[in-house]
Design a protein around this motif. Structure first.
Motif, PDB file in Angstrom:
ATOM      1  N   LEU A  82      67.515  41.680  46.434  1.00 26.30           N
ATOM      2  CA  LEU A  82      66.240  41.831  47.131  1.00 26.30           C
ATOM      3  C   LEU A  82      65.912  40.524  47.836  1.00 26.30           C
ATOM      4  CD1 LEU A  82      64.277  43.304  44.092  1.00 26.30           C
ATOM      5  CD2 LEU A  82      65.528  44.600  45.829  1.00 26.30           C
ATOM      6  N   VAL A  83      65.590  40.596  49.120  1.00 26.84           N
ATOM      7  CA  VAL A  83      65.184  39.409  49.873  1.00 26.84           C
ATOM      8  C   VAL A  83      63.823  39.738  50.483  1.00 26.84           C
ATOM      9  CG1 VAL A  83      65.760  37.757  51.675  1.00 26.84           C
ATOM     10  CG2 VAL A  83      67.604  38.890  50.395  1.00 26.84           C
ATOM     11  N   PHE A  84      62.790  39.008  50.062  1.00 29.76           N
ATOM     12  CA  PHE A  84      61.429  39.351  50.465  1.00 29.76           C
ATOM     13  C   PHE A  84      60.501  38.155  50.253  1.00 29.76           C
ATOM     14  CE2 PHE A  84      61.862  40.021  45.961  1.00 29.76           C
ATOM     15  CZ  PHE A  84      60.671  39.593  45.421  1.00 29.76           C
ATOM     16  N   LEU A 126      71.914  41.875  39.620  1.00 28.90           N
ATOM     17  CA  LEU A 126      70.625  41.996  40.287  1.00 28.90           C
ATOM     18  C   LEU A 126      70.150  40.605  40.675  1.00 28.90           C
ATOM     19  CD1 LEU A 126      67.983  43.623  40.967  1.00 28.90           C
ATOM     20  CD2 LEU A 126      67.323  43.246  38.571  1.00 28.90           C
ATOM     21  N   ALA A 127      69.661  40.466  41.904  1.00 29.19           N
ATOM     22  CA  ALA A 127      69.117  39.181  42.336  1.00 29.19           C
ATOM     23  C   ALA A 127      67.905  39.416  43.226  1.00 29.19           C
ATOM     24  CB  ALA A 127      70.164  38.370  43.098  1.00 29.19           C
ATOM     25  N   ALA A 128      66.953  38.497  43.131  1.00 34.27           N
ATOM     26  CA  ALA A 128      65.805  38.467  44.026  1.00 34.27           C
ATOM     27  C   ALA A 128      65.758  37.089  44.652  1.00 34.27           C
ATOM     28  CB  ALA A 128      64.522  38.763  43.263  1.00 34.27           C
ATOM     29  N   ILE A 129      65.571  37.064  45.958  1.00 34.43           N
ATOM     30  CA  ILE A 129      65.485  35.815  46.714  1.00 34.43           C
ATOM     31  C   ILE A 129      64.168  35.882  47.467  1.00 34.43           C
ATOM     32  CG2 ILE A 129      66.536  34.417  48.514  1.00 34.43           C
ATOM     33  CD1 ILE A 129      69.229  35.891  47.682  1.00 34.43           C
ATOM     34  N   THR A 130      63.255  34.961  47.130  1.00 31.83           N
ATOM     35  CA  THR A 130      61.897  35.114  47.630  1.00 31.83           C
ATOM     36  C   THR A 130      61.206  33.791  47.900  1.00 31.83           C
ATOM     37  OG1 THR A 130      59.812  36.269  47.190  1.00 31.83           O
ATOM     38  CG2 THR A 130      60.902  35.247  45.301  1.00 31.83           C
ATOM     39  N   THR A 131      60.079  33.890  48.584  1.00 34.34           N
ATOM     40  CA  THR A 131      59.241  32.728  48.868  1.00 34.34           C
ATOM     41  C   THR A 131      57.798  33.071  48.515  1.00 34.34           C
ATOM     42  OG1 THR A 131      58.876  33.468  51.145  1.00 34.34           O
ATOM     43  CG2 THR A 131      60.693  31.916  50.768  1.00 34.34           C
ATOM     44  N   TYR A 132      57.054  32.048  48.147  1.00 38.55           N
ATOM     45  CA  TYR A 132      55.638  32.180  47.796  1.00 38.55           C
ATOM     46  C   TYR A 132      54.833  31.191  48.638  1.00 38.55           C
ATOM     47  CZ  TYR A 132      56.922  34.391  43.282  1.00 38.55           C
ATOM     48  OH  TYR A 132      57.403  35.213  42.290  1.00 38.55           O
ATOM     49  N   GLY A 133      53.677  31.590  49.116  1.00 41.28           N
ATOM     50  CA  GLY A 133      52.804  30.664  49.804  1.00 41.28           C
ATOM     51  C   GLY A 133      52.198  29.656  48.847  1.00 41.28           C
ATOM     52  N   LEU A 166      65.522  33.741  42.462  1.00 42.18           N
ATOM     53  CA  LEU A 166      65.486  32.486  43.197  1.00 42.18           C
ATOM     54  C   LEU A 166      64.211  32.457  44.033  1.00 42.18           C
ATOM     55  CD1 LEU A 166      69.154  32.645  44.497  1.00 42.18           C
ATOM     56  CD2 LEU A 166      68.326  31.552  42.425  1.00 42.18           C
ATOM     57  N   ALA A 167      63.361  31.488  43.759  1.00 42.75           N
ATOM     58  CA  ALA A 167      62.065  31.446  44.429  1.00 42.75           C
ATOM     59  C   ALA A 167      61.773  30.053  44.968  1.00 42.75           C
ATOM     60  CB  ALA A 167      60.968  31.866  43.462  1.00 42.75           C
ATOM     61  N   LEU A 168      61.278  30.019  46.189  1.00 44.22           N
ATOM     62  CA  LEU A 168      60.781  28.786  46.790  1.00 44.22           C
ATOM     63  C   LEU A 168      59.267  28.918  46.856  1.00 44.22           C
ATOM     64  CD1 LEU A 168      61.250  26.057  48.137  1.00 44.22           C
ATOM     65  CD2 LEU A 168      61.499  27.264  50.315  1.00 44.22           C
ATOM     66  N   TYR A 169      58.585  28.095  46.078  1.00 45.41           N
ATOM     67  CA  TYR A 169      57.130  28.122  46.009  1.00 45.41           C
ATOM     68  C   TYR A 169      56.513  27.144  47.005  1.00 45.41           C
ATOM     69  CZ  TYR A 169      57.702  30.792  41.719  1.00 45.41           C
ATOM     70  OH  TYR A 169      58.029  31.760  40.805  1.00 45.41           O
ATOM     71  N   ASP A 170      55.222  27.335  47.246  1.00 42.79           N
ATOM     72  CA  ASP A 170      54.406  26.433  48.057  1.00 42.79           C
ATOM     73  C   ASP A 170      54.885  26.353  49.506  1.00 42.79           C
ATOM     74  OD1 ASP A 170      52.196  24.827  48.424  1.00 42.79           O
ATOM     75  OD2 ASP A 170      53.155  23.012  47.661  1.00 42.79           O
ATOM     76  N   MET A 171      55.195  27.505  50.082  1.00 44.99           N
ATOM     77  CA  MET A 171      55.622  27.546  51.478  1.00 44.99           C
ATOM     78  C   MET A 171      54.550  27.008  52.420  1.00 44.99           C
ATOM     79  SD  MET A 171      58.724  28.565  51.963  1.00 44.99           S
ATOM     80  CE  MET A 171      58.741  29.065  53.675  1.00 44.99           C
ATOM     81  N   PHE A 182      66.837  24.908  49.601  1.00 48.16           N
ATOM     82  CA  PHE A 182      66.756  26.261  49.070  1.00 48.16           C
ATOM     83  C   PHE A 182      67.819  27.159  49.698  1.00 48.16           C
ATOM     84  CE2 PHE A 182      64.718  30.511  48.565  1.00 48.16           C
ATOM     85  CZ  PHE A 182      64.754  30.555  47.177  1.00 48.16           C
ATOM     86  N   LEU A 183      68.042  27.029  50.998  1.00 43.41           N
ATOM     87  CA  LEU A 183      69.122  27.789  51.638  1.00 43.41           C
ATOM     88  C   LEU A 183      70.469  27.455  50.996  1.00 43.41           C
ATOM     89  CD1 LEU A 183      68.183  27.709  55.420  1.00 43.41           C
ATOM     90  CD2 LEU A 183      68.585  29.762  54.050  1.00 43.41           C
ATOM     91  N   SER A 184      70.690  26.195  50.686  1.00 46.90           N
ATOM     92  CA  SER A 184      71.940  25.788  50.017  1.00 46.90           C
ATOM     93  C   SER A 184      72.029  26.395  48.627  1.00 46.90           C
ATOM     94  CB  SER A 184      72.018  24.265  49.923  1.00 46.90           C
ATOM     95  OG  SER A 184      72.150  23.707  51.208  1.00 46.90           O
ATOM     96  N   GLN A 185      70.900  26.429  47.916  1.00 47.84           N
ATOM     97  CA  GLN A 185      70.889  27.028  46.580  1.00 47.84           C
ATOM     98  C   GLN A 185      71.224  28.516  46.656  1.00 47.84           C
ATOM     99  OE1 GLN A 185      67.070  26.981  44.582  1.00 47.84           O
ATOM    100  NE2 GLN A 185      67.900  27.945  42.741  1.00 47.84           N
ATOM    101  N   VAL A 186      70.628  29.212  47.623  1.00 49.57           N
ATOM    102  CA  VAL A 186      70.910  30.636  47.797  1.00 49.57           C
ATOM    103  C   VAL A 186      72.386  30.848  48.108  1.00 49.57           C
ATOM    104  CG1 VAL A 186      70.460  32.626  49.302  1.00 49.57           C
ATOM    105  CG2 VAL A 186      68.551  31.256  48.433  1.00 49.57           C
ATOM    106  N   ARG A 187      72.930  30.036  49.000  1.00 52.24           N
ATOM    107  CA  ARG A 187      74.347  30.140  49.350  1.00 52.24           C
ATOM    108  C   ARG A 187      75.217  29.963  48.105  1.00 52.24           C
ATOM    109  NH1 ARG A 187      74.099  26.717  52.965  1.00 52.24           N
ATOM    110  NH2 ARG A 187      73.575  28.122  54.671  1.00 52.24           N
TER     111      ARG A 187
END
Length: 193
Positions: A82-84, A126-133, A166-171, A182-187
């Motif tokens: 999931l990428v969202f 199962l994986a989720a790749i996401t960002t949080y404001g 995988l989450a990147l917070y504080d966008m 974060f892109l490197s971590q996802v890769r």
């Protein structure tokens, strides 16, 4: 060859989520996965559960008819990614609607004597790749529903042997260095997936 269903839920193709999506698909493909790339916005997925669909929800002989193509794709997958973005501490409406309309009785779970039993046993990873404001602390204080749903509920109905969140917070305050990292971590995670 293993098959991954990548569900992408963001309307803008120039967003950071879109960059995460491209990185995910490219990395999995390069690692030999057969990728079914499902961009919900680009495909025009209708997230609204109709009155008729709700009436037939528990009828496992007829409930998948309106979304049979999406059900077939989910059932054909060995992995689900999931990428969202997280919006208002939840999934984007289009992705929530996908879960409401496609994760049906007889598809993602079975009801046996009133109890839920996993049915997505084909999903091994199962994986989720996401960002949080917001920050991780604000998300934690709000209960972080997307993390809980992926890690506790979805991993159980899929019985995934491997689950990654995988989450990147504080966008709202992110730097170019943090997005690059974060892109490197996802890769890296998708290379090892």
């Amino acid at each position: 060859m293993s098959r991954a269903l990548v569900l992408f839920a963001h309307p803008l193709d120039d967003s950071f989520s879109a960059a995460l999506h491209r990185t995910t698909v490219e990395t999995l493909t390069a690692r030999g996965w057969q990728v079914d790339d499902c961009d919900l916005y680009a495909e025009g997925f209708n997230p609204v559960l109709s009155a008729e669909e709700r009436r037939l929800y528990h009828d496992t002989t007829r409930n998948i008819a309106p979304v049979h193509g999406y059900v077939d794709r989910l059932r054909a997958a060995d992995a689900l990614v999931l990428v969202f973005p997280v919006w208002n501490y939840g999934f984007p409406a289009i992705l929530k609607g996908y879960f409401d309309r496609v994760f049906l009785p007889g598809v993602s779970f079975d009801l046996r004597e009133g109890r839920v039993a996993p049915a997505l046993t084909n999903i091994q990873k199962l994986a989720a790749i996401t960002t949080y404001g917001g920050t991780r602390l604000r998300s934690f204080l709000a209960g972080d529903p997307p993390r809980r749903i992926v890690k506790r509920t979805m991993s159980r109905i899929a019985q995934a042997g491997k689950t990654r969140y995988l989450a990147l917070y504080d966008m709202n305050n992110v730097t170019k260095d943090r997005t690059s990292a974060f892109l490197s971590q996802v890769r890296s995670e998708m290379e090892a997936f």
